[in-house]
Structure formats: C-alpha cells, structure tokens
Scaffold this motif. Structure first.
Motif, short mmCIF file in Angstrom:
data_model
loop_
_atom_site.label_atom_id
_atom_site.label_comp_id
_atom_site.label_asym_id
_atom_site.label_seq_id
_atom_site.Cartn_x
_atom_site.Cartn_y
_atom_site.Cartn_z
N ALA A 151 0.12 12.52 9.33
CA ALA A 151 -0.26 12.09 7.98
C ALA A 151 -1.44 11.12 8.05
CB ALA A 151 0.93 11.43 7.31
N HIS A 152 -1.92 10.84 9.27
CA HIS A 152 -3.03 9.91 9.44
C HIS A 152 -4.34 10.67 9.61
CE1 HIS A 152 -0.91 6.06 10.09
NE2 HIS A 152 0.07 6.83 10.55
N GLY A 153 -5.39 10.16 9.01
CA GLY A 153 -6.70 10.72 9.23
C GLY A 153 -7.09 10.62 10.70
N GLY B 287 -3.78 9.62 -0.04
CA GLY B 287 -3.46 10.95 0.48
C GLY B 287 -2.65 10.92 1.77
N HIS B 288 -1.88 9.86 1.98
CA HIS B 288 -1.18 9.65 3.26
C HIS B 288 0.29 10.05 3.13
CE1 HIS B 288 0.17 7.64 6.88
NE2 HIS B 288 0.83 6.73 6.19
N ILE B 289 1.01 9.42 2.22
CA ILE B 289 2.36 9.86 1.85
C ILE B 289 2.47 9.71 0.33
CG2 ILE B 289 3.51 9.23 4.00
CD1 ILE B 289 4.65 6.77 2.38
N CYS C 39 -5.18 1.24 4.79
CA CYS C 39 -4.07 1.36 5.74
C CYS C 39 -2.85 1.90 4.98
CB CYS C 39 -3.68 0.03 6.32
SG CYS C 39 -5.05 -0.86 7.06
N ASP C 40 -2.44 3.09 5.13
CA ASP C 40 -3.01 4.03 6.07
C ASP C 40 -3.85 5.04 5.31
OD1 ASP C 40 -1.62 2.75 8.09
OD2 ASP C 40 0.10 4.05 7.94
N LEU C 41 -4.75 5.69 6.03
CA LEU C 41 -5.58 6.72 5.43
C LEU C 41 -5.00 8.09 5.76
CD1 LEU C 41 -8.25 7.58 4.03
CD2 LEU C 41 -9.28 7.66 6.31
N GLY D 149 0.80 -1.23 0.00
CA GLY D 149 0.00 0.00 0.00
C GLY D 149 0.83 1.27 0.00
N HIS D 150 1.89 1.31 0.78
CA HIS D 150 2.77 2.49 0.76
C HIS D 150 4.12 2.16 1.38
CE1 HIS D 150 0.96 2.94 4.78
NE2 HIS D 150 1.94 3.78 5.10
N ALA D 151 5.05 3.13 1.27
CA ALA D 151 6.46 2.84 1.55
C ALA D 151 6.87 2.98 3.01
CB ALA D 151 7.35 3.74 0.69
N HIS D 152 5.98 3.41 3.91
CA HIS D 152 6.39 3.52 5.32
C HIS D 152 6.95 2.19 5.83
CE1 HIS D 152 4.01 7.33 6.68
NE2 HIS D 152 5.28 7.59 6.47
N THR D 153 7.98 2.30 6.69
CA THR D 153 8.67 1.12 7.20
C THR D 153 7.75 0.11 7.87
OG1 THR D 153 10.56 2.53 7.58
CG2 THR D 153 10.57 0.41 8.70
N ASP D 154 6.74 0.60 8.58
CA ASP D 154 5.85 -0.34 9.28
C ASP D 154 4.91 -1.06 8.31
OD1 ASP D 154 4.60 2.15 8.97
OD2 ASP D 154 3.21 1.78 10.63
N HIS D 155 5.00 -0.73 7.02
CA HIS D 155 4.22 -1.45 5.99
C HIS D 155 5.12 -2.20 5.00
CE1 HIS D 155 0.26 0.34 7.03
NE2 HIS D 155 1.08 1.16 7.65
N SER D 156 6.32 -1.66 4.77
CA SER D 156 7.18 -2.24 3.72
C SER D 156 8.49 -2.81 4.26
CB SER D 156 7.54 -1.14 2.71
OG SER D 156 8.46 -0.22 3.29
#
Ligand SMILES: [Zn+2]
Length: 462
Positions: free
Chosen positions: A407-409, A162-164, A187-189, A63-70
């Motif tokens: 950056a989180h809703g 619209g998160h990063i 995840c994440d919004l 979903g996106h590049a943040h460390t806790d996801h990738s």
C-alpha cells in the motif's frame, strides 16, 4: 522569528511509531501517535514513555488508521489529553475498532504474563479499552479539501493519500509572529493505479515536506503481473496440497488481496482452494470498507454495481472465533490462510506459522513490509530456524515475497510527489537508513538539495 518547531519523535530512521510534535508560542500539536514495533523490550519502553505531557497538548492530527500511526493515541487519553483528534470519518470508524482491539489484546497479554508469574511495568497494558473509547470520542472529522483550524495559528487540509481507506496527506499552514510556513506531511503515501482506492492526490506547494521512505530504494512490480504471479504461487502450493499462510494487516492489505483473488476467480485463474480470513478484526474492517464508497475509485464503484460484494467469492470463509481458527491446524491442505498481524509479531498468524513452516509442502507468502527485528523479517531472511512462542521451529516451508501488493508508494511515486509539491526542504521519515539514503540520492539528482533524514528527538525550525 519566534518559535516554530517540529520535533521528530517517531518513525525516525525506522518505519514504526510515527509521532511528531509541532510547537509555536501559541500551540502544541501532535501529528500521528503510532506504536513502535520490533524488539519487544525496546518497543515497550518507547511506547510507554511519551516524550511530552499529554495534558500540555492543544490538538492532535491523525493521517490514517494504521497502528504504527494511530496505535498509541489511547495513551494520550490515558495521560489526560482531552482535546480534539482531527481525522477523516473513515479513519475515525477504522480507529474505533482497531484501537479497541489493540487495547483488548494488551489486556489479554498482560493477564497471560501475570498468570505466568511475570512482574513489572513492561507487562502492564499501555492503555485500557476505556482509553481507546475515550480517544475515539474525541475525534473531529473533516472531509478531504475542507480546510480547518487545528489550533490558534495552525490550519490544516486533508488530501487523499490513496494508501488505505480514509488516509490523508496533510497540508499544514502555521503562523508565528507574522511569519507563515506550510508543511506537507506525506506519511504514508499510497500508489497510483491500485485497486479499490483513489490514486494519491498531490497537495499544493509547501515550504517543507515530511516524506515517508519505506520503499525509497525500490520499484514495485505492476499489479496486473502481480495478480498472475499470485495465481502461479497459489497453484504451485495447491498442487502439492500445501497450506499457504499470508501474514497481513487486518487493514488494507487483506482487502486488497481479497479483491485481487476475487478478480482472479472472475478470470478463471484462481485455483479452486478454500481461502480463510482468520481475523475477526479483518471481517469488521471489511464491513467498514463497504460503508465508505466515497473513498473508492471509479473501477471499484463500477465493480460494486455488478458485484454487491466485491471482496467476497464462493471459496472465501471468514473465521471469527478462536475454536474455528484452531480447527484449521488439523484440516488438510491445500488452503490459504490470511491472518494478522502483518509483521507476524502477534495475533493468530503466529499459531498458523508455528503449525505450518516446518513442512516444505507449505508456503509463507509475504505481501507487506517486514520491519527489522520482527518474526516476519526473519522469515523473509529465510533463517533455518525461527522462534515462535519461545520455541525454536525449523523453517522448511517455501517463502515467497511479493511487494506488489504494498500500500506504500515506491521510489518513483515518492519522487513524483516531491516534484509536484516542490518543497524547499524535505525531511525523510518512516524508512530504514538504506532506503532513506537511496531516496535522498535520487531526490538530490532531481534537484532537491535540502534533504535530511532526522534522528529520533531531532528538532527543526520550520
Ligand atoms: Zn500506513
């Protein structure tokens, strides 16, 4: 109905380690593969033991590049996974530098611990730089709104989260034995009305929604007020010649802060003090931002026409090498130091904190979510003493928490998305229990009766 399962392997009743397994009789697909952060030993163990054999997987969606996801994707390559990683092109570009950096940091840490006589599996790097390079080479990129096949019977479409930069809300369509189910993985919004990026865009209706809940119990302050508040905090610290340390993830928060400071400079509201971005990674990430105008909102694109460098301003200095970073210790304030990691669990921000927090003239400005059991959280809790590099340091600096740059809703954003997608069932992930309970109550009030916060390892039938 045959097998159509979703297993919550991470970010279950906590905010890190996003990782989910989708199984049908014909496909095994992983959604996100992030790193756990928090208590060191516990996170290490969770990060090291993948709950499935990477070789058994057919596809990965990110979903996106943040460390806790990738951040744990390279472990899949290390474990023999050779299939595709589906993501947007901006996510791929960001991962190319983030994952490489993560691997290098781990190799360095392991080396350091080994030299100090530590032994055992807990000090081994999770993966190597080769693993990081290999998994990025497996990326297959898709633009928003372009449906693609993930594997037999599994299709996906990305919508702007619209998160990063490059972040996506993923809408999955899964078929099994003539039955079809749709899932929105949110995840994440991000937030509406934030600078730089476009607003989150709701995907069409889905049967099931897996929804983040980081700020499920909170409403954020409007950003315009927050910029004025930021100026006030910086001016107060500047007046007492203090150093302001801002722990910020290299990705997202740092660029938003710089953009806000740039606007404050334009409005004549920014105190004239030097701002140091002390992270080579942040500098690289900022370069990637400049390369992806397709992700920007109208404001930012207009701003780009007038200011070729919207993230830069005359007082801004970027620090890449360690020697220059260390020089900041001996330089007198006032100054602002923006440095990673965001939760102050590692990185150069540690030595800036160790050097500044015992002096009441200084300030720690917290602009992001600090997970339980991190140094960042202990600072937010204003503990009289905190441990840094194994030593106890008194915390006398002013601690200021601003959630407006998140950056989180917030709760309202999360409720709005649920109202737009109108799922029959909602599974809350990526949040601590209190935030999840508050959001669950609000969702029930709004008519969503089927809301659950699954535990780690829990399996559901789609
Ligand atoms: Zn994120």
């Amino acid at each position: 109905m045959g097998l159509m399962q979703w297993t919550f392997w991470g970010a279950a009743r906590e905010v890190t380690g996003s990782n989910h397994l989708i199984e049908t009789s014909g496909a095994r697909v992983v959604m996100d593969c992030g790193l756990f952060q928090g208590r060191r030993e516990e996170s290490r163990a969770k990060n090291q033991q993948l709950p499935y054999d990477p070789k058994s997987l057919d596809a990965v969606v990110l979903g996106h590049a943040h460390t806790d996801h990738s951040g744990n994707l390279p472990s899949l390559a290390g474990g023999g996974y050779a299939g595709d990683v589906h993501c947007t092109s901006a996510t791929r570009d960001l991962c190319a530098i983030m994952l490489q950096d993560s691997a290098m940091l781990q190799e360095k840490d392991a080396d350091y611990l080994r030299r100090r006589g530590h032994k055992g599996p807990l000090i081994e790097p999770l993966y190597t730089t080769e693993d990081a390079q290999r998994i990025v080479a497996q990326a297959v990129t898709h633009d928003y709104h372009r449906p693609f096949q993930v594997h037999d019977g599994v299709y996906a479409t990305f919508y702007d989260a619209g998160h990063i930069l490059g972040s996506a809300l993923t809408r999955l369509e899964i078929e099994e034995g003539g039955v079809k189910r749709s899932v929105v993985y949110a995840c994440d919004l991000g937030r509406s009305g934030m600078p730089i990026l476009r607003d989150p865009e709701p995907p069409p209706h889905a049967d099931v929604m897996v929804l983040e809940s980081t700020y499920g119990d909170r409403l954020h302050q409007p950003l315009v007020d927050a910029e004025d508040e930021l100026a006030a905090h910086l001016s107060r610290a500047a007046a007492r010649k203090g150093k302001v340390v801002i722990p910020a993830f290299s990705l997202g928060r740092t660029q938003e802060l710089l953009y806000s400071m740039h606007k404050l400079v334009d409005r004549g509201k920014m105190p004239r003090i030097p701002v140091y971005v002390d992270s080579p990674l942040s500098a690289n990430v900022t370069d990637i931002f400049r390369r992806h105008p397709e992700c920007f909102d109208k404001d930012m694109n207009e701003h780009l026409l007038v200011h070729p460098d919207p993230l830069g301003f005359s007082e801004l200095h970027t620090i890449r090498n360690v020697e220059d970073s260390k020089k900041l210790n001996n330089m007198p304030g006032p100054m602002v130091i923006v440095s990673a990691s965001g939760m102050a669990e590692g990185g150069r921000v540690l030595h800036h904190l160790a050097n500044t927090i015992s002096d009441p003239a200084n300030m720690v400005l917290v602009v992001g979510f600090m997970a339980e059991n991190t140094l960042g959280r202990r600072i937010v809790e204003k503990r009289p003493e905190v441990r840094i590099y194994g030593e106890s340091v008194p915390l006398r600096a002013e601690v200021v928490v601003m959630n407006a740059f998140s950056a989180h809703g917030d709760q309202a954003d999360l409720l709005r998305l649920a109202g737009q997608v109108k799922p029959d069932r909602i599974y809350l992930v990526h949040g601590e229990p209190a935030a999840q309970a508050a959001l669950q109550a609000k969702l029930r009030e709004a008519g969503f009766t089927n809301v659950e916060a699954p535990a780690r390892g829990q399996k559901i039938q789609l």
